[in-house]
Design a protein around this motif. Structure first.
Motif, PDB file in Angstrom:
ATOM      1  N   ILE A  40       0.806  -1.219   0.000  1.00  0.00           N
ATOM      2  CA  ILE A  40       0.000   0.000   0.000  1.00  0.00           C
ATOM      3  C   ILE A  40       0.843   1.275   0.000  1.00  0.00           C
ATOM      4  N   SER A  41       2.118   1.173   0.343  1.00  0.00           N
ATOM      5  CA  SER A  41       2.971   2.370   0.312  1.00  0.00           C
ATOM      6  C   SER A  41       3.160   2.886  -1.108  1.00  0.00           C
ATOM      7  N   ASP A  42       2.794   2.073  -2.098  1.00  0.00           N
ATOM      8  CA  ASP A  42       2.914   2.486  -3.498  1.00  0.00           C
ATOM      9  C   ASP A  42       1.695   3.261  -3.986  1.00  0.00           C
ATOM     10  N   LEU A  43       0.678   3.411  -3.126  1.00  0.00           N
ATOM     11  CA  LEU A  43      -0.538   4.124  -3.508  1.00  0.00           C
ATOM     12  C   LEU A  43      -0.453   5.585  -3.090  1.00  0.00           C
ATOM     13  N   HIS A  44      -1.085   6.454  -3.893  1.00  0.00           N
ATOM     14  CA  HIS A  44      -1.080   7.888  -3.617  1.00  0.00           C
ATOM     15  C   HIS A  44      -2.494   8.446  -3.784  1.00  0.00           C
ATOM     16  N   PRO A  45      -2.823   9.525  -3.056  1.00  0.00           N
ATOM     17  CA  PRO A  45      -4.150  10.135  -3.212  1.00  0.00           C
ATOM     18  C   PRO A  45      -4.451  10.474  -4.670  1.00  0.00           C
ATOM     19  N   GLY A  46      -5.626  10.078  -5.110  1.00  0.00           N
ATOM     20  CA  GLY A  46      -6.045  10.314  -6.488  1.00  0.00           C
ATOM     21  C   GLY A  46      -6.034   9.068  -7.347  1.00  0.00           C
ATOM     22  N   SER A  66      -4.902  -3.411  -8.216  1.00  0.00           N
ATOM     23  CA  SER A  66      -4.251  -3.045  -9.473  1.00  0.00           C
ATOM     24  C   SER A  66      -4.607  -1.591  -9.767  1.00  0.00           C
ATOM     25  N   ILE A  67      -3.648  -0.828 -10.216  1.00  0.00           N
ATOM     26  CA  ILE A  67      -3.859   0.588 -10.490  1.00  0.00           C
ATOM     27  C   ILE A  67      -4.492   0.738 -11.866  1.00  0.00           C
ATOM     28  N   GLN A  68      -5.647   1.369 -11.919  1.00  0.00           N
ATOM     29  CA  GLN A  68      -6.332   1.593 -13.178  1.00  0.00           C
ATOM     30  C   GLN A  68      -6.035   2.974 -13.753  1.00  0.00           C
ATOM     31  N   GLN A  69      -5.795   3.930 -12.879  1.00  0.00           N
ATOM     32  CA  GLN A  69      -5.547   5.307 -13.322  1.00  0.00           C
ATOM     33  C   GLN A  69      -4.714   6.025 -12.265  1.00  0.00           C
ATOM     34  N   PRO A  70      -3.434   6.347 -12.562  1.00  0.00           N
ATOM     35  CA  PRO A  70      -2.582   6.981 -11.553  1.00  0.00           C
ATOM     36  C   PRO A  70      -2.713   8.503 -11.512  1.00  0.00           C
ATOM     37  N   THR A  71      -3.945   8.985 -11.471  1.00  0.00           N
ATOM     38  CA  THR A  71      -4.174  10.420 -11.286  1.00  0.00           C
ATOM     39  C   THR A  71      -3.714  10.804  -9.887  1.00  0.00           C
ATOM     40  N   LEU A  72      -3.218  12.031  -9.742  1.00  0.00           N
ATOM     41  CA  LEU A  72      -2.731  12.499  -8.444  1.00  0.00           C
ATOM     42  C   LEU A  72      -3.605  13.630  -7.921  1.00  0.00           C
ATOM     43  N   PRO A 190       5.576  19.298  -3.943  1.00  0.00           N
ATOM     44  CA  PRO A 190       6.346  18.358  -4.772  1.00  0.00           C
ATOM     45  C   PRO A 190       5.546  17.129  -5.156  1.00  0.00           C
ATOM     46  N   ARG A 191       5.827  16.641  -6.352  1.00  0.00           N
ATOM     47  CA  ARG A 191       5.163  15.422  -6.833  1.00  0.00           C
ATOM     48  C   ARG A 191       5.717  14.224  -6.095  1.00  0.00           C
ATOM     49  N   PRO A 192       4.863  13.304  -5.652  1.00  0.00           N
ATOM     50  CA  PRO A 192       5.380  12.120  -4.942  1.00  0.00           C
ATOM     51  C   PRO A 192       6.151  11.199  -5.886  1.00  0.00           C
ATOM     52  N   ILE A 193       6.997  10.404  -5.284  1.00  0.00           N
ATOM     53  CA  ILE A 193       7.727   9.393  -6.054  1.00  0.00           C
ATOM     54  C   ILE A 193       6.781   8.222  -6.284  1.00  0.00           C
ATOM     55  N   GLU A 194       6.565   7.898  -7.533  1.00  0.00           N
ATOM     56  CA  GLU A 194       5.606   6.853  -7.891  1.00  0.00           C
ATOM     57  C   GLU A 194       6.352   5.644  -8.429  1.00  0.00           C
ATOM     58  N   SER A 195       6.248   4.569  -7.719  1.00  0.00           N
ATOM     59  CA  SER A 195       6.983   3.370  -8.142  1.00  0.00           C
ATOM     60  C   SER A 195       6.169   2.474  -9.067  1.00  0.00           C
ATOM     61  N   LEU A 196       4.841   2.629  -9.042  1.00  0.00           N
ATOM     62  CA  LEU A 196       3.984   1.749  -9.844  1.00  0.00           C
ATOM     63  C   LEU A 196       3.274   2.444 -10.978  1.00  0.00           C
ATOM     64  N   ALA A 197       3.361   3.762 -11.078  1.00  0.00           N
ATOM     65  CA  ALA A 197       2.606   4.506 -12.084  1.00  0.00           C
ATOM     66  C   ALA A 197       3.160   4.252 -13.476  1.00  0.00           C
TER      67      ALA A 197
END
Length: 197
Positions: A40-46, A66-72, A190-197
């Motif tokens: 879950i640490s790979d998830l971000h708001p949005g 599974s991530i369907q849309q990595p909107t922030l 700042p934009r978060p670091i996204e490991s799965l986007a």
């Protein structure tokens, strides 16, 4: 027992658990603070995710996703200065006696780069906090843009000026684009670091 569904990630505070919005029912779900079987640490708001939740405990845990849309989503309070387009949209709303207004934003080449909404604030912690905690979902605004512009990842900014009189919602059409970068730099977001986007 597992329960699959489509969710919008609202809050990612691992100490208190995640807050998810069921995109079909608009029900808010607060997960357990630990015991998840997914990273879950790979998830971000949005983020929009399809997830299986384990409801064997009082507070569900995330079994898989599974991530369907990595909107922030980003939320910034007490912004200063307010950029011109937002200030003008708010002034126009006041002139017509409306509690909200909207317009497209354009870059220096006159190309549309975003959609801007302004809403009258309902008390110091009203509109801004309801957007942040999901009790007033941003999804209808984002979905409307996606219907017109295609279902691409976006960056959504919810900003409240120092005056607290109104709330600004900006949907930057291009994730990682110049408009989104400018907003992040201007408002120290700042934009978060996204490991799965």
């Amino acid at each position: 027992m597992e329960n699959g569904g489509s969710y919008r990630v609202l809050v990612t505070n691992e100490a208190d658990g995640f807050r998810l919005l069921n995109r079909e029912t608009h029900e808010q779900i607060v997960t357990a603070s630990e015991g998840h079987d997914a990273p879950i640490s790979d998830l971000h708001p949005g983020y929009c995710i399809d997830a299986d939740l384990d409801w064997t405990s009082t507070e569900p845990s995330i079994w898989s996703f599974s991530i369907q849309q990595p909107t922030l989503y980003s939320f910034v309070d007490h912004i200063d200065p307010v950029f011109e387009a937002a200030q003008q949209a708010w002034q126009n709303a006041q002139l017509t006696g409306d509690s909200m207004n909207s317009q497209v934003t354009r870059n220096t080449d006159n190309e549309v780069n975003g959609v801007l909404y302004v809403f009258a604030e309902d008390g110091r912690d009203g509109m801004f906090e309801s957007f942040r905690d999901g009790s007033r979902p941003l999804d209808p605004l984002v979905d409307k843009v996606n219907e017109q512009e295609g279902d691409d990842p976006r960056e959504v900014f919810v900003l409240r000026p120092e005056s607290g009189a109104f709330v600004i919602v900006i949907i930057a059409l291009e994730k990682g684009g110049q408009f989104a970068d400018t907003l992040r730099e201007t408002y120290d977001c700042p934009r978060p670091i996204e490991s799965l986007a």
